[in-house]
Design an enzyme around this catalytic site. Structure first.
Site, PDB file in Angstrom:
ATOM      1  N   HIS A  69       8.752  -6.175   4.642  1.00 13.88           N
ATOM      2  CA  HIS A  69       8.704  -6.107   3.183  1.00 13.88           C
ATOM      3  C   HIS A  69       7.862  -4.935   2.674  1.00 13.88           C
ATOM      4  CE1 HIS A  69       4.728  -7.792   3.760  1.00 13.88           C
ATOM      5  NE2 HIS A  69       4.483  -7.544   2.482  1.00 13.88           N
ATOM      6  N   HIS A  84       6.051  -1.426  -1.411  1.00 14.89           N
ATOM      7  CA  HIS A  84       5.949  -2.879  -1.251  1.00 14.89           C
ATOM      8  C   HIS A  84       7.142  -3.518  -1.948  1.00 14.89           C
ATOM      9  CE1 HIS A  84       4.440  -6.977  -1.522  1.00 14.89           C
ATOM     10  NE2 HIS A  84       3.512  -6.646  -0.640  1.00 14.89           N
TER      11      HIS A  84
END
Length: 164
Positions: A69, A84
């Protein structure tokens, strides 16, 4: 020494290209205080329209979180960038994420980094908004977001960074 004397010292700067297609928003609008208050550094965020993340710079993959992620990149000039994907996506434990790179890889602008299931992130995470943060802000002399509205991954110049 000669570079300083004769003024040929190259400025350390980078231009960040949009890593996702979507709407660019200011970091202050990210619904997470760690990003909104710039605790990790200055940057911008993108509300993604699709689930593909590409490299915003030429550089090296210095970190790929095991949950896929988040990606850390470093440019030749020294800019350190964190992408992110979504907020609280770490809890998804990699579900719906596919990495196309690994730590140590060298990438060029537009190279695929990670693909993710946008609908799944919408269902399981707090938000799909994706912060793009300069994590070594202590060596940044200037950071400017130069894009607004909709940006295209791998194409739209989004920000400039000048390093000490």
């Amino acid at each position: 020494m000669f570079k300083k004397l004769f003024g040929k010292e190259k400025k350390k700067e980078d231009t960040l290209i949009a890593p996702l297609t979507g709407k660019i928003v200011s970091l202050e609008e990210v619904p997470d205080p760690v990003f909104a208050q710039k605790m990790m550094g200055d940057g911008f965020a993108i509300e993604p329209a699709e689930g593909d993340v590409v490299s915003p710079v030429d550089g090296e993959v210095v970190q790929l979180f095991h949950t896929k992620h988040a990606i850390g990149l470093k440019t030749e000039a020294g800019t350190e960038i964190l992408i992110h994907i979504g907020l609280e996506t770490v809890a998804m434990e990699g579900e719906g994420f596919q990495a196309h790179i690994k730590q140590g890889d060298h990438v060029k602008v537009g190279d695929p980094l990670v693909s993710f299931d946008l609908d799944l992130v919408k269902q399981k995470a707090k938000s799909t908004i994706t912060p793009v943060v300069i994590t070594n802000s202590e060596v940044v002399t200037s950071f400017d977001v130069i894009a607004s509205g909709t940006v295209a991954k791998g194409k739209t110049e989004s920000a400039t960074v000048v390093l000490k």
